[in-house]
Design a protein around this motif. Structure first.
Motif, PDB file in Angstrom:
ATOM      1  N   ARG A   3       2.958  16.270   2.661  1.00  0.00           N
ATOM      2  CA  ARG A   3       1.528  16.108   2.912  1.00  0.00           C
ATOM      3  C   ARG A   3       0.999  14.938   2.085  1.00  0.00           C
ATOM      4  O   ARG A   3       1.314  14.819   0.892  1.00  0.00           O
ATOM      5  N   ILE A   4       0.206  14.075   2.694  1.00  0.00           N
ATOM      6  CA  ILE A   4      -0.357  12.935   1.962  1.00  0.00           C
ATOM      7  C   ILE A   4      -1.355  13.450   0.932  1.00  0.00           C
ATOM      8  O   ILE A   4      -2.365  14.064   1.277  1.00  0.00           O
ATOM      9  N   ALA A   5      -1.038  13.190  -0.338  1.00  0.00           N
ATOM     10  CA  ALA A   5      -1.891  13.634  -1.441  1.00  0.00           C
ATOM     11  C   ALA A   5      -2.800  12.512  -1.934  1.00  0.00           C
ATOM     12  O   ALA A   5      -3.853  12.763  -2.514  1.00  0.00           O
ATOM     13  N   GLY A   6      -2.384  11.271  -1.705  1.00  0.00           N
ATOM     14  CA  GLY A   6      -3.186  10.144  -2.143  1.00  0.00           C
ATOM     15  C   GLY A   6      -2.594   8.841  -1.666  1.00  0.00           C
ATOM     16  O   GLY A   6      -1.489   8.797  -1.117  1.00  0.00           O
TER      17      GLY A   6
ATOM     18  N   MET B 242      -7.781   2.960  -3.910  1.00  0.00           N
ATOM     19  CA  MET B 242      -7.133   4.176  -4.413  1.00  0.00           C
ATOM     20  C   MET B 242      -7.964   5.400  -4.022  1.00  0.00           C
ATOM     21  O   MET B 242      -9.160   5.452  -4.289  1.00  0.00           O
ATOM     22  N   TYR B 243      -7.280   6.360  -3.408  1.00  0.00           N
ATOM     23  CA  TYR B 243      -7.939   7.596  -2.984  1.00  0.00           C
ATOM     24  C   TYR B 243      -6.996   8.773  -3.213  1.00  0.00           C
ATOM     25  O   TYR B 243      -5.804   8.675  -2.932  1.00  0.00           O
ATOM     26  N   THR B 244      -7.563   9.877  -3.680  1.00  0.00           N
ATOM     27  CA  THR B 244      -6.811  11.124  -3.812  1.00  0.00           C
ATOM     28  C   THR B 244      -7.484  12.162  -2.935  1.00  0.00           C
ATOM     29  O   THR B 244      -8.713  12.297  -2.945  1.00  0.00           O
ATOM     30  N   ASP B 245      -6.684  12.885  -2.174  1.00  0.00           N
ATOM     31  CA  ASP B 245      -7.212  13.991  -1.385  1.00  0.00           C
ATOM     32  C   ASP B 245      -7.822  14.999  -2.360  1.00  0.00           C
ATOM     33  O   ASP B 245      -7.188  15.350  -3.361  1.00  0.00           O
ATOM     34  N   PRO B 246      -9.048  15.463  -2.120  1.00  0.00           N
ATOM     35  CA  PRO B 246      -9.670  16.423  -3.045  1.00  0.00           C
ATOM     36  C   PRO B 246      -8.814  17.663  -3.317  1.00  0.00           C
ATOM     37  O   PRO B 246      -8.923  18.260  -4.395  1.00  0.00           O
TER      38      PRO B 246
ATOM     39  N   TYR C 125       0.853  -1.191   0.000  1.00  0.00           N
ATOM     40  CA  TYR C 125       0.000   0.000   0.000  1.00  0.00           C
ATOM     41  C   TYR C 125       0.886   1.237   0.000  1.00  0.00           C
ATOM     42  O   TYR C 125       1.727   1.408   0.881  1.00  0.00           O
ATOM     43  N   PHE C 126       0.702   2.063  -1.019  1.00  0.00           N
ATOM     44  CA  PHE C 126       1.556   3.228  -1.227  1.00  0.00           C
ATOM     45  C   PHE C 126       0.897   4.526  -0.772  1.00  0.00           C
ATOM     46  O   PHE C 126      -0.319   4.678  -0.851  1.00  0.00           O
ATOM     47  N   ILE C 127       1.735   5.439  -0.350  1.00  0.00           N
ATOM     48  CA  ILE C 127       1.327   6.809  -0.059  1.00  0.00           C
ATOM     49  C   ILE C 127       2.093   7.700  -1.018  1.00  0.00           C
ATOM     50  O   ILE C 127       3.308   7.548  -1.188  1.00  0.00           O
ATOM     51  N   VAL C 128       1.383   8.624  -1.649  1.00  0.00           N
ATOM     52  CA  VAL C 128       2.009   9.642  -2.492  1.00  0.00           C
ATOM     53  C   VAL C 128       1.892  10.959  -1.739  1.00  0.00           C
ATOM     54  O   VAL C 128       0.810  11.317  -1.256  1.00  0.00           O
ATOM     55  N   GLU C 129       3.021  11.649  -1.627  1.00  0.00           N
ATOM     56  CA  GLU C 129       3.060  12.906  -0.873  1.00  0.00           C
ATOM     57  C   GLU C 129       3.552  14.052  -1.754  1.00  0.00           C
ATOM     58  O   GLU C 129       4.295  13.844  -2.706  1.00  0.00           O
TER      59      GLU C 129
END
Length: 179
Positions: A65-68, A105-109, A57-61
């Motif tokens: 700040r966590i962006a997705g 999969m989720y992206t911060d709005p 499980y990946f975090i994109v920052e």
């Protein structure tokens, strides 16, 4: 524009990930689902901590700040989180015959249309390929279909959740060859 970075999710990220998922479901499903379906989505979607334990499980920052977030899995479960009413199947998949699962999969709005979803898809597909998978499948929300289609995923079949308090949520099972 600041650079996106990525890392694997850790257990101490779980509260932040759950908060991001809440914002994403509430903010990004509007226009695709009714308010009742959005409320019900919280009972079908969400974080599957098995992905964090599996280190898939990946975090994109962006600028810390966590962006997705999003992951892939070599397990049979196609969708659903820890707190969802959806049955999950932890059985291992065979990469020579089964499709890897692209999951949660989720992206911060605040970060939509900035390459976050594309980055997560690339990370998941690369990891699945490295583990020998030649196909990937996902259960897509209606809001996610345009992104996934742009990345080569094609509809396999429409799906509707079982009713929860009389409300169903439409989803689409999608797939892609990874070769």
């Amino acid at each position: 524009m600041p650079v996106l970075t990525h890392r694997l999710a850790r257990l101490d990220d779980l509260p932040d990930l759950r908060s991001l998922m809440q914002r994403a479901i509430e903010g990004l499903q509007r226009g695709y689902l009714t308010p009742a379906q959005i409320r019900t989505s919280h009972k079908v979607m969400g974080l599957d901590t098995q992905l964090v334990h599996d280190q898939s499980y990946f975090i994109v920052e962006r600028e810390g700040r966590i962006a997705g977030c999003g992951g892939w899995s070599w397990r049979a479960t196609l969708f659903g989180g820890d707190d969802s009413v959806v049955a999950r199947a932890p059985a291992a998949l065979d990469p020579t015959t089964d499709a890897a699962r692209i999951r949660a999969m989720y992206t911060d709005p605040a970060f939509v249309r900035q390459g976050v979803g594309s980055a997560i898809i690339a990370l998941c597909e690369g990891a699945a390929r490295a583990h020998g998978f030649r196909r990937a499948e996902m259960m897509a929300t209606l809001a996610g279909v345009p992104l996934y289609t742009a990345h080569g995923y094609r509809p396999i079949e429409p799906f509707t959740t079982d009713p929860i308090d009389g409300v169903t949520v439409p989803l689409i099972r999608m797939g892609k060859d990874l070769a």
